[in-house]
Design an enzyme around this catalytic site. Structure first.
Site, mmCIF file in Angstrom:
data_model
loop_
_atom_site.group_PDB
_atom_site.id
_atom_site.type_symbol
_atom_site.label_atom_id
_atom_site.label_comp_id
_atom_site.label_asym_id
_atom_site.label_seq_id
_atom_site.Cartn_x
_atom_site.Cartn_y
_atom_site.Cartn_z
ATOM 1 N N TYR A 157 -0.149 5.137 10.609
ATOM 2 C CA TYR A 157 -0.844 4.567 9.860
ATOM 3 C C TYR A 157 -1.163 5.216 8.687
ATOM 4 C CZ TYR A 157 -4.727 1.798 7.295
ATOM 5 O OH TYR A 157 -5.465 1.140 6.426
ATOM 6 N N LYS A 161 -0.301 5.353 4.592
ATOM 7 C CA LYS A 161 -1.394 5.382 3.503
ATOM 8 C C LYS A 161 -1.240 6.691 2.616
ATOM 9 C CE LYS A 161 -2.515 1.257 4.371
ATOM 10 N NZ LYS A 161 -2.259 -0.154 3.445
#
Length: 251
Positions: A157, A161
């Site tokens: 994740y 990002k």
């Protein structure tokens, strides 16, 4: 200058979570909303948008399918007449130790959180260029794109990002000639359905999130309303290639 009435905004991942909240927020201010989500039908919360200003329509599509997504965005442009804004908000998270991340965990996270952002922005920006109307694109980064959020175990994740923030800057540079602005928002800890499921019955985890920022609380999604309306409106006409942190003082 803060007017968004009549603008058509494409929002991915709009069936739930922050995507749905962005749809609700902009609909309240009179924007037309085109939501794209993988679910076969819209949620009850999306159907409630019909009572707000503007026109609102739901489209079922897989954001990781490049050609299928392009076809859906072509349909949206035909249905609404134009596309003026885009928020690629579809996202997933795998909370799993780094050494236990499988290839599937890595591939699926990057496919939804990064590749699909590229696809969505590219297809919507192509429509904006064709229209010669300019537009505003708001990518969703994270405080995880600025620093480690240990002891959370969200390496894939975090990588996705960081990618979104880098993508935002480069896309903004290339699209400025068409009067298309590209910015990102890095939210802190927001009380979405996903987070609620993580902390329910686990007060130690709730406290971890609360103590991670100087305001010592978890935010309400509505606390992103101001920055979303600002970036989608002409009030931000000279703002591009920037990341806006709304994190309660995490960073």
């Amino acid at each position: 200058m803060f007017e968004v009435r009549g603008k058509t905004v494409v929002i991915t991942g709009g069936a739930r979570g922050l995507g749905l909240h962005f749809a609700q927020c902009l609909a309240q201010f009179g924007a037309n909303i085109a939501v794209i989500d993988l679910a076969s039908k819209p949620s009850e919360a999306f159907l409630e948008l019909q009572g707000k200003g503007g026109n609102h329509k739901y489209y079922q599509a897989d954001v990781t399918d490049y050609d299928g997504l392009k076809s859906t965005i072509d349909t949206i442009a035909n249905d609404f007449g134009s596309i003026n804004g885009c928020i690629p908000a579809a996202g997933i998270i795998r909370d799993k130790p780094f050494l236990e991340h499988s290839k599937s965990d890595i591939d699926s996270t990057l496919a939804v959180n990064l590749n699909a952002v590229f696809y969505t922005v590219q297809h919507c920006a192509a429509k904006m260029k064709e229209q010669k109307s300019g537009g505003s694109i708001i990518c969703i980064a994270s405080t995880a794109s600025h620093q480690s959020l240990w002891p959370q175990t969200i390496t894939a994740y975090t990588a996705s990002k960081f990618g979104v923030r880098g993508f935002t800057k480069q896309a903004a540079a290339e699209l400025a000639q068409y009067n298309i602005r590209v910015n990102s928002i890095s939210p802190g800890c927001m009380m979405t359905d996903m987070l609620q499921s993580v902390i329910t019955g686990d007060e130690s985890r709730r406290k971890l999130f609360e103590d991670n920022c100087v305001m010592h609380r978890i935010a309400k999604p509505s606390e992103l309303n101001g920055i979303v309306v600002y970036l989608m409106s002409d009030a931000s006409s000279y703002a591009t290639a920037a990341d806006y942190r709304v994190d309660g003082g995490v960073l």
